[in-house]
Write an enzyme that holds these catalytic residues in place. Structure first.
Site, mmCIF file in Angstrom:
data_model
loop_
_atom_site.group_PDB
_atom_site.id
_atom_site.type_symbol
_atom_site.label_atom_id
_atom_site.label_comp_id
_atom_site.label_asym_id
_atom_site.label_seq_id
_atom_site.Cartn_x
_atom_site.Cartn_y
_atom_site.Cartn_z
ATOM 1 N N CYS A 133 -89.934 -25.965 3.513
ATOM 2 C CA CYS A 133 -90.493 -25.175 2.423
ATOM 3 C C CYS A 133 -91.307 -26.100 1.523
ATOM 4 O O CYS A 133 -91.167 -27.316 1.591
ATOM 5 C CB CYS A 133 -89.382 -24.502 1.621
ATOM 6 S SG CYS A 133 -90.006 -23.191 0.538
ATOM 7 N N CYS A 135 -91.560 -25.586 -2.005
ATOM 8 C CA CYS A 135 -91.293 -25.438 -3.443
ATOM 9 C C CYS A 135 -90.737 -26.693 -4.111
ATOM 10 O O CYS A 135 -90.980 -26.919 -5.295
ATOM 11 C CB CYS A 135 -90.405 -24.235 -3.731
ATOM 12 S SG CYS A 135 -88.757 -24.359 -3.037
ATOM 13 N N LYS A 208 -84.479 -13.373 3.469
ATOM 14 C CA LYS A 208 -84.202 -14.179 2.274
ATOM 15 C C LYS A 208 -84.680 -13.379 1.065
ATOM 16 O O LYS A 208 -85.846 -13.000 0.980
ATOM 17 C CB LYS A 208 -84.939 -15.514 2.365
ATOM 18 C CG LYS A 208 -84.759 -16.344 1.102
ATOM 19 C CD LYS A 208 -85.368 -17.718 1.229
ATOM 20 C CE LYS A 208 -85.232 -18.456 -0.085
ATOM 21 N NZ LYS A 208 -85.798 -19.800 -0.036
ATOM 22 N N ARG A 218 -82.031 -24.340 -7.992
ATOM 23 C CA ARG A 218 -83.350 -24.680 -8.547
ATOM 24 C C ARG A 218 -83.230 -25.763 -9.595
ATOM 25 O O ARG A 218 -84.136 -26.572 -9.763
ATOM 26 C CB ARG A 218 -84.026 -23.432 -9.093
ATOM 27 C CG ARG A 218 -84.430 -22.498 -7.954
ATOM 28 C CD ARG A 218 -85.156 -21.280 -8.425
ATOM 29 N NE ARG A 218 -85.332 -20.353 -7.305
ATOM 30 C CZ ARG A 218 -85.706 -19.098 -7.435
ATOM 31 N NH1 ARG A 218 -85.955 -18.602 -8.630
ATOM 32 N NH2 ARG A 218 -85.848 -18.334 -6.373
ATOM 33 N N ARG A 230 -90.727 -15.347 -7.347
ATOM 34 C CA ARG A 230 -90.991 -15.416 -5.904
ATOM 35 C C ARG A 230 -91.025 -14.028 -5.255
ATOM 36 O O ARG A 230 -90.863 -13.894 -4.046
ATOM 37 C CB ARG A 230 -89.901 -16.251 -5.236
ATOM 38 C CG ARG A 230 -89.733 -17.659 -5.783
ATOM 39 C CD ARG A 230 -89.166 -18.580 -4.714
ATOM 40 N NE ARG A 230 -88.564 -19.783 -5.215
ATOM 41 C CZ ARG A 230 -89.225 -20.809 -5.755
ATOM 42 N NH1 ARG A 230 -90.533 -20.746 -5.878
ATOM 43 N NH2 ARG A 230 -88.579 -21.887 -6.151
ATOM 44 N N GLU A 246 -87.851 -7.781 9.164
ATOM 45 C CA GLU A 246 -88.153 -9.222 9.061
ATOM 46 C C GLU A 246 -87.462 -10.005 10.185
ATOM 47 O O GLU A 246 -88.058 -10.887 10.796
ATOM 48 C CB GLU A 246 -87.661 -9.764 7.712
ATOM 49 C CG GLU A 246 -88.573 -9.455 6.537
ATOM 50 C CD GLU A 246 -89.774 -10.399 6.466
ATOM 51 O OE1 GLU A 246 -89.985 -11.176 7.405
ATOM 52 O OE2 GLU A 246 -90.505 -10.333 5.455
ATOM 53 N N LYS A 261 -79.676 -14.563 3.637
ATOM 54 C CA LYS A 261 -79.428 -15.384 2.460
ATOM 55 C C LYS A 261 -79.753 -14.594 1.193
ATOM 56 O O LYS A 261 -80.822 -13.992 1.128
ATOM 57 C CB LYS A 261 -80.323 -16.615 2.553
ATOM 58 C CG LYS A 261 -80.286 -17.502 1.354
ATOM 59 C CD LYS A 261 -81.316 -18.571 1.511
ATOM 60 C CE LYS A 261 -81.356 -19.360 0.222
ATOM 61 N NZ LYS A 261 -82.427 -20.284 0.167
ATOM 62 N N TYR A 326 -71.850 -25.024 0.604
ATOM 63 C CA TYR A 326 -71.557 -26.259 -0.132
ATOM 64 C C TYR A 326 -70.068 -26.596 -0.054
ATOM 65 O O TYR A 326 -69.655 -27.683 -0.410
ATOM 66 C CB TYR A 326 -72.027 -26.121 -1.587
ATOM 67 C CG TYR A 326 -73.512 -25.829 -1.661
ATOM 68 C CD1 TYR A 326 -74.440 -26.870 -1.547
ATOM 69 C CD2 TYR A 326 -73.994 -24.524 -1.766
ATOM 70 C CE1 TYR A 326 -75.803 -26.604 -1.554
ATOM 71 C CE2 TYR A 326 -75.348 -24.247 -1.777
ATOM 72 C CZ TYR A 326 -76.245 -25.290 -1.676
ATOM 73 O OH TYR A 326 -77.593 -25.024 -1.662
HETATM 74 C C1 PBG Z 1 -86.352 -23.250 -0.919
HETATM 75 C C2 PBG Z 1 -84.939 -22.862 -0.926
HETATM 76 C C3 PBG Z 1 -84.167 -22.297 -1.962
HETATM 77 C C4 PBG Z 1 -82.859 -22.232 -1.495
HETATM 78 C C5 PBG Z 1 -82.867 -22.714 -0.200
HETATM 79 N N1 PBG Z 1 -84.153 -23.071 0.139
HETATM 80 C C6 PBG Z 1 -84.531 -21.923 -3.342
HETATM 81 C C7 PBG Z 1 -85.432 -20.802 -3.596
HETATM 82 O O1 PBG Z 1 -85.882 -20.088 -2.712
HETATM 83 O O2 PBG Z 1 -85.734 -20.655 -4.776
HETATM 84 C C8 PBG Z 1 -81.671 -21.751 -2.266
HETATM 85 C C9 PBG Z 1 -80.375 -22.300 -1.840
HETATM 86 C C10 PBG Z 1 -79.254 -22.131 -2.784
HETATM 87 O O3 PBG Z 1 -79.351 -21.470 -3.831
HETATM 88 O O4 PBG Z 1 -78.202 -22.686 -2.466
HETATM 89 N N2 PBG Z 1 -87.252 -22.221 -0.871
#
Ligand code: PBG
Length: 341
Positions: A133, A135, A208, A218, A230, A246, A261, A326
């Site tokens: 990704c 970001c 997602k 974040r 987003r 999707e 997710k 986690y």
């Molecule tokens: C990156 C990404 C995110 C998460 C995983 N990959 C953050 C987002 O989309 O803002 C979130 C993972 C988590 O909250 O544990 N795009």
């Protein structure tokens, strides 16, 4: 006389009641034998934050018990994980420099590339997954390349593909795109194949959602968007059929594993996608799920370990084959002790 009559009536009642679900719950051994959901440590994936620099292990305030490591210190955590029987980790990179094009996401000496090289060398038995990704790498914090104030889908694909290839070259065993651009699985698959990685699987973050459960992540990854949100690329959480759409698109594009997710509030979608596809389904129990459990346990409101086990079981029961969490180490330890599984 009266007593005898009521005894007989009682016996009759007993005989009428043939079906007794409690029979199968009467003994611990039997409960385990009749269990419908079985879990194994091999299904666990641990997400880990790798920060640029040296000799760094810093606690993540928004996620008590989690730390960000520099590549030279992450071995401490990887060792603990392998000792507990967790055999797979997913890396998120936190670069020291960000720019509009996220160049450190696909740089040969990028933070996550260094981590893959080190982990491959020092922990050859671990399976390494790269979150793909933009970001964490873009100055604006969005998951792709901007055109005006929106992410330019088709232009972003090229950058995601480059990122996946550069991670594979550094030692990543699997690519996990989390950006939610249309067509990214096909673009990444094609780029990996051309670069000689036709055996590197793609685990797509298929469904997602634009979720507030990502808040603590974040903060940990310094990846909050600097403007807007987003919602033009991540999904609207009111939608179920769209999640299946999707997932099936990703399957058509060549995904090997489909992911849902977050996990906790999305059990219906884990099941829906499981029923719609023959691919393995992964569920990502995200940062907010982790931090809610931690915060409530620290306040003394809930019992951390049993809630953690119950959440994991719910994801597997819903249909998850893989579980990204986690709590991977702690769960693996519970599974080893037979407390769950
Ligand atoms: C990156 C990404 C995110 C998460 C995983 N990959 C953050 C987002 O989309 O803002 C979130 C993972 C988590 O909250 O544990 N795009």
């Amino acid at each position: 006389m009266q007593g005898t009559r009521s005894k007989a009536a009682g016996k009759e009642r007993h005989m009428e009641q043939v079906k007794r679900p409690r029979r199968l719950r009467s003994n611990e051994i039997l409960r385990k034998m009749a269990r419908e959901t079985r879990m194994d440590r091999s299904a666990l994936i641990y997400p880990m934050f790798i920060v640029e620099g040296e000799n760094i292990k810093e606690e993540i305030l928004s996620m008590p018990g989690q730390s960000r490591y520099s590549a030279d210190r992450m071995g401490e955590k990887l060792e603990e994980l392998s000792d507990a029987g967790v055999s797979s980790v997913m890396f998120f990179g936190i670069p020291s420099k960000k720019d509009a094009f996220g160049s450190m996401a696909y740089a040969e000496d990028g933070v996550v590339q260094q981590a893959f090289r080190t982990a491959k060398r020092d922990f050859p038995n671990l399976y390494l997954i790269g979150d793909v990704c933009m970001c964490e790498y873009t100055s604006h914090g969005h998951c792709g390349i901007l055109s005006g104030r929106d992410v330019d889908n088709d232009r972003t694909l090229e950058y995601l593909a480059k990122t996946a290839v550069s991670q594979a070259q550094a030692g990543a065993d699997m690519a996990a795109p989390s950006d939610m651009m249309d067509g990214r699985v096909a673009a990444i698959r094609k780029a990996l194949d051309r670069a000689g990685f036709s055996h590197t699987p793609v685990m797509s973050y298929s469904a997602k959602f634009a979720s507030s459960f990502y808040g603590p992540f974040r903060k940990a990854a310094e990846s909050a968007p600097s403007f807007g949100d987003r919602k033009t690329y991540q999904m609207d959480y009111h939608n179920r059929r769209e999640a299946v759409k999707e997932a099936l698109l990703d399957e058509e594009e060549g995904a090997d594993i489909l992911m849902v997710k977050p996990a906790l509030a999305y059990g219906d979608l884990i099941r829906e996608i499981k029923n719609a596809s023959h691919l393995p389904v992964a569920a990502y129990s995200v940062s907010g799920e982790y931090s809610m459990v931690k915060a409530a346990a620290l306040a003394g409101f809930i019992e951390e370990e049993s809630v953690m086990c119950e959440m994991a079981a719910s994801a597997f029961r819903a249909g998850a084959d893989l579980y990204i969490t986690y709590f991977a180490k702690e769960l693996a330890e519970c599974m080893k002790r037979g407390q769950i599984g």
